[in-house]
Design an enzyme around this catalytic site. Structure first.
Site, PDB file in Angstrom:
ATOM      1  N   THR A 124      -6.297 -58.304 -34.280  1.00 35.72           N
ATOM      2  CA  THR A 124      -7.521 -57.776 -34.865  1.00 35.72           C
ATOM      3  C   THR A 124      -8.085 -58.818 -35.821  1.00 35.72           C
ATOM      4  OG1 THR A 124      -6.671 -55.518 -34.707  1.00 35.72           O
ATOM      5  CG2 THR A 124      -8.530 -55.884 -36.191  1.00 35.72           C
ATOM      6  N   PHE A 247      -6.831 -36.581 -34.464  1.00 38.27           N
ATOM      7  CA  PHE A 247      -7.122 -37.037 -35.827  1.00 38.27           C
ATOM      8  C   PHE A 247      -7.766 -35.938 -36.673  1.00 38.27           C
ATOM      9  CE2 PHE A 247      -6.115 -40.884 -33.741  1.00 38.27           C
ATOM     10  CZ  PHE A 247      -5.761 -41.803 -34.701  1.00 38.27           C
ATOM     11  N   ARG A 249      -5.645 -33.520 -38.215  1.00 42.42           N
ATOM     12  CA  ARG A 249      -4.556 -32.885 -38.947  1.00 42.42           C
ATOM     13  C   ARG A 249      -4.479 -33.473 -40.350  1.00 42.42           C
ATOM     14  NH1 ARG A 249       0.975 -32.174 -35.762  1.00 42.42           N
ATOM     15  NH2 ARG A 249       1.247 -30.875 -37.624  1.00 42.42           N
ATOM     16  N   PRO A 250      -4.517 -32.620 -41.361  1.00 40.95           N
ATOM     17  CA  PRO A 250      -4.415 -33.144 -42.728  1.00 40.95           C
ATOM     18  C   PRO A 250      -3.041 -33.730 -42.984  1.00 40.95           C
ATOM     19  CG  PRO A 250      -4.315 -30.745 -42.728  1.00 40.95           C
ATOM     20  CD  PRO A 250      -4.655 -31.162 -41.323  1.00 40.95           C
ATOM     21  N   CYS A 258      -2.632 -50.895 -39.351  1.00 41.09           N
ATOM     22  CA  CYS A 258      -4.010 -51.166 -38.916  1.00 41.09           C
ATOM     23  C   CYS A 258      -5.084 -50.575 -39.819  1.00 41.09           C
ATOM     24  CB  CYS A 258      -4.206 -50.652 -37.488  1.00 41.09           C
ATOM     25  SG  CYS A 258      -3.254 -51.545 -36.242  1.00 41.09           S
ATOM     26  N   LYS A 318       4.405 -42.673 -39.938  1.00 41.84           N
ATOM     27  CA  LYS A 318       4.253 -41.514 -39.060  1.00 41.84           C
ATOM     28  C   LYS A 318       5.524 -41.374 -38.252  1.00 41.84           C
ATOM     29  CE  LYS A 318       2.175 -43.639 -34.944  1.00 41.84           C
ATOM     30  NZ  LYS A 318       1.083 -43.534 -33.960  1.00 41.84           N
TER      31      LYS A 318
END
Length: 432
Positions: A124, A247, A249-250, A258, A318
């Protein structure tokens, strides 16, 4: 499909996945790294990255003679038709991406690249990097292509082999088509564009995902204050095809290798051309606020945190990875430690010592004598804990679930008081 001779420089998450997967498609791939020990371990089929299916592909590729590992970029590229640069571009001064590794390798390999080779920036990188790399190479016969990756840690192999799309950008249409052809077997839509646009795609996509996560965390806070349940709210939102379920979910904030660096880089890119990208700035600010809000919720539940013993469940950014880079779990833990809390932590994939906490080898050891427990990473095994046993060894009864991951009824039956994000406090019947 034509079989190509490919070199991949860098064997991190992106490089190793790229090399192993391209070999699985039938190409002949040589992966290079400066770390001699890592190369030796990879040659022996030992993969230190926690990534489902990756170790199997490394072993299969080597057994089939399609995948090899060498020390040093020059050795890898000498016979390559296509060279992928999969190098780290960490956040540098002021939030800009640090291109030191990319530029160093470009200068290292320019004299040994075969005539007519294509160099592909997989890392990136900011807009204009392909032009910068071409200038460093100084080879009119060598085209530079941008081919951004969209791999999620924990599902990188699956994402590579079953992509939503393949983005290829170059100011040479022939070179772009040549790189796009490497992925023909995948059957995914291939989007060809100029190099600058391809470089911008990755930042634009990641910043949008970060904004979505910050948005849902703000919605969760609002739900707590007005008596709504964020789980129901996001379910109702997610069926809208314009929004989607992902995307939404708190959590304790977003992190990883990234999103943090890409959001800061996008702000830096915008500032450089005089654009006030306030949406992305607010996204970053909201993320930091979310981590502070987790600490405040814990303080309201247990009182002063100085001297409080807190059991921490989860450290990786995560579930499904052992990556601690910019982990929101570590950010929250650091804030708790600053408040004077005593932290005892467990993560199924993290065993090394960490500053500011004691890392133990069992979730039950982490919660023993704890005044409160905070779940920060959504590992499946945490749902299956014996919560009656947890309650019996804890000193307090508070559990803060920052991922809304746990079975509220199971905790209530154990006599534990469950706090989530964006939903009603769950109190056991005997405590009412």
């Amino acid at each position: 499909m034509f079989v190509r001779r490919i070199a991949v420089v860098g064997t991190g998450y992106v490089g190793l996945t790229t090399g192993a997967c391209l070999a699985s498609l039938g190409h002949r791939v040589v992966c290079a790294d400066v770390d001699a020990l890592k190369i030796a371990r990879l040659r022996a089929g030992q993969v230190d990255i926690l990534e489902p299916g990756l170790a199997d592909l490394v072993v299969e590729g080597q057994s089939a003679g399609r995948l090899a590992f060498v020390e040093g970029a020059r050795h890898a590229v000498a016979d390559a038709e296509v060279v992928f640069l999969c190098l780290p571009t960490p956040m540098g001064a002021g939030g800009a991406a640090d291109l030191g590794a990319v530029e160093a390798v470009a200068q290292e390999i320019r004299d040994v690249l075969p005539y007519g080779a294509v160099v592909v920036c997989k890392s990136t990188v900011p807009v204009g990097t392909s032009t910068r790399v071409a200038a460093l190479l100084g080879r009119e016969d060598v085209a530079v292509v941008s081919n951004p990756e969209f791999l999620r840690e924990g599902s990188a192999v699956r994402d590579f082999l079953h992509p939503d799309r393949i983005v290829v950008g170059s100011d040479s249409p022939q070179a772009a088509e040549r790189v796009g052809a490497l992925f023909t077997k995948l059957g995914a839509p291939t989007v060809l564009m100029d190099a600058a646009s391809a470089e911008m795609v990755k930042y634009a996509a990641n910043c949008f995902l970060a904004m979505k996560l910050s948005y849902v965390n703000a919605v969760a806070e609002l739900c707590e204050l007005v008596g709504a349940d964020v789980t129901s709210v996001t379910e109702g939102m997610g069926y809208d095809k314009r929004i989607g379920q992902s995307f939404l979910r708190p959590g304790p904030g977003w992190g990883g290798s990234c999103l943090p660096k890409d959001t800061h880089a996008m702000v830096r890119i915008a500032d450089a051309v005089g654009v006030d990208f306030s949406l992305v700035k607010a996204t970053i600010e909201t993320n930091g606020r979310q981590q502070r809000r987790v600490v405040e919720k814990l303080r309201r539940a247990v009182g002063p945190l100085a001297g409080a013993r807190i059991g921490v469940l989860g450290l990786a950014f995560k579930a499904g990875t052992n990556d601690l880079r910019d982990s929101p779990a570590l950010a929250v833990a650091e804030l708790l430690a600053f408040e004077g809390a005593e932290l005892v932590a467990y993560d199924p994939e993290i065993s090394r010592p960490l500053v500011g906490m004691t890392v133990v080898d069992s979730p039950y050891a982490a919660v023993r004598d704890a005044d409160a427990v905070v779940l920060l990473t959504e590992w499946p095994e945490f749902r299956a804990l014996d919560w009656a046993l947890v309650a019996s060894v804890m000193s307090g009864s508070t559990v803060l679930d920052t991922r809304n991951h746990l079975d509220a009824d199971a905790l209530a039956r154990a006599g534990l008081v469950l706090h989530g994000l964006g939903r009603e406090l769950r109190i056991p019947d005997q405590a009412r």
